[in-house]
Design a protein around this motif. Structure first.
Motif, short mmCIF file in Angstrom:
data_model
loop_
_atom_site.label_atom_id
_atom_site.label_comp_id
_atom_site.label_asym_id
_atom_site.label_seq_id
_atom_site.Cartn_x
_atom_site.Cartn_y
_atom_site.Cartn_z
N THR A 93 0.83 -1.20 0.00
CA THR A 93 0.00 0.00 0.00
C THR A 93 0.87 1.25 0.00
O THR A 93 0.60 2.20 -0.74
N ILE A 94 1.91 1.26 0.80
CA ILE A 94 2.81 2.41 0.84
C ILE A 94 3.45 2.60 -0.54
O ILE A 94 3.57 3.72 -1.03
N ASP A 95 3.83 1.50 -1.18
CA ASP A 95 4.42 1.57 -2.52
C ASP A 95 3.43 2.14 -3.54
O ASP A 95 3.80 2.94 -4.40
N ILE A 96 2.17 1.73 -3.47
CA ILE A 96 1.15 2.25 -4.38
C ILE A 96 0.98 3.75 -4.17
O ILE A 96 0.91 4.53 -5.12
N MET A 97 0.94 4.16 -2.92
CA MET A 97 0.81 5.58 -2.60
C MET A 97 2.00 6.37 -3.16
O MET A 97 1.82 7.42 -3.79
N ALA A 98 3.20 5.86 -2.95
CA ALA A 98 4.41 6.55 -3.41
C ALA A 98 4.47 6.59 -4.93
O ALA A 98 4.80 7.63 -5.53
N ALA A 99 4.14 5.47 -5.58
CA ALA A 99 4.19 5.43 -7.04
C ALA A 99 3.16 6.38 -7.65
O ALA A 99 3.44 7.10 -8.61
N SER A 100 1.96 6.42 -7.07
CA SER A 100 0.91 7.32 -7.56
C SER A 100 1.34 8.77 -7.41
O SER A 100 1.16 9.59 -8.32
N HIS A 101 1.91 9.11 -6.27
CA HIS A 101 2.39 10.46 -6.01
C HIS A 101 3.46 10.83 -7.02
O HIS A 101 3.44 11.93 -7.60
N ASN A 102 4.37 9.91 -7.27
CA ASN A 102 5.45 10.13 -8.22
C ASN A 102 4.90 10.34 -9.63
O ASN A 102 5.37 11.22 -10.37
N LEU A 103 3.91 9.56 -10.02
CA LEU A 103 3.32 9.68 -11.36
C LEU A 103 2.65 11.03 -11.57
O LEU A 103 2.62 11.54 -12.69
N GLY A 107 4.96 18.07 -5.66
CA GLY A 107 5.81 18.19 -4.49
C GLY A 107 5.00 18.23 -3.21
O GLY A 107 5.51 17.99 -2.12
N GLU A 108 3.73 18.53 -3.35
CA GLU A 108 2.82 18.63 -2.21
C GLU A 108 2.65 17.27 -1.53
O GLU A 108 2.48 16.25 -2.21
N PRO A 109 2.66 17.23 -0.20
CA PRO A 109 2.41 15.95 0.49
C PRO A 109 0.94 15.58 0.44
O PRO A 109 0.06 16.44 0.32
N TYR A 110 0.68 14.27 0.51
CA TYR A 110 -0.70 13.81 0.67
C TYR A 110 -1.23 14.31 2.01
O TYR A 110 -0.50 14.39 2.99
#
Length: 189
Positions: A93-103, A107-110
């Motif tokens: 889940t953390i990886d999905i969140m990070a990958a989505s953010h990267n895509l 620069g804004e945090p979730y």
């Protein structure tokens, strides 16, 4: 601590410091597989909580290895703040969140609305809303509800869906996206 452990810690600390200052220039590797094809060899998660006022900006994975101490901080940050209880969040889940953010290239945090939920909290929320699942993946540390002020629910959900790695729920009327590492599925408007 042995010399090898000391050297590894020093190397990891240097890599972390270097990655933190150069993450925006991190290369995209075409040979990487799956939904993290754009993640490079550093993974970072940036979030804040409107409920607790806490913030996290954490590199949690370097060169194919999760950083145990960083994951502990992520687990605590994503805790059930109502019960002050935490579990190990599923790294998928953390990886999905990070990958989505990267895509999305932001620069804004979730803004984290909900990470882990204890059964007690989930039952309370379920009694107030029909949108809360009885056997929610939040109770297993496998889901997160997130928002970005600079991106629409549609943009966030498209980024998460493009990972093809779990569930993505659009909650446009509440302005958040649910991401989980369960079966691949999409719902909501």
């Amino acid at each position: 601590m042995s010399d090898t452990s000391s050297a590894l810690m020093t190397r990891r600390a240097l890599l972390g410091a270097f990655a933190a200052t150069t993450l925006s220039a991190a290369p995209v590797y075409s040979k990487a597989f799956g939904f993290l094809k754009g993640a490079g060899d550093v993974r970072r998660i940036k979030m804040y909580s409107g409920r607790t006022g806490e913030k996290i900006d954490m590199i949690y994975w370097i060169e194919g290895e999760y950083i145990k101490e960083a994951l502990k901080e992520v687990n605590y940050f994503m805790r059930d703040w109502r019960q002050n209880s935490a579990i190990n969040m599923d790294t998928r889940t953390i990886d999905i969140m990070a990958a989505s953010h990267n895509l999305m290239g932001v620069g804004e945090p979730y803004m984290l609305l909900s990470g882990y939920r204890s059964p007690k909290t989930n039952a309370m929320l379920r009694s107030r809303s029909r949108g809360v699942a009885k056997n929610s993946l939040h109770m297993k540390g496998q889901a997160a509800d997130l928002r970005l002020s600079s991106r629409s629910v549609g943009q966030i959900s498209r980024a998460a869906s493009s990972c093809s790695a779990g569930g993505v729920g659009r909650y446009s009327s509440s302005n958040f996206v649910h991401m989980d590492c369960g079966p691949v599925r999409v719902w909501g408007r």
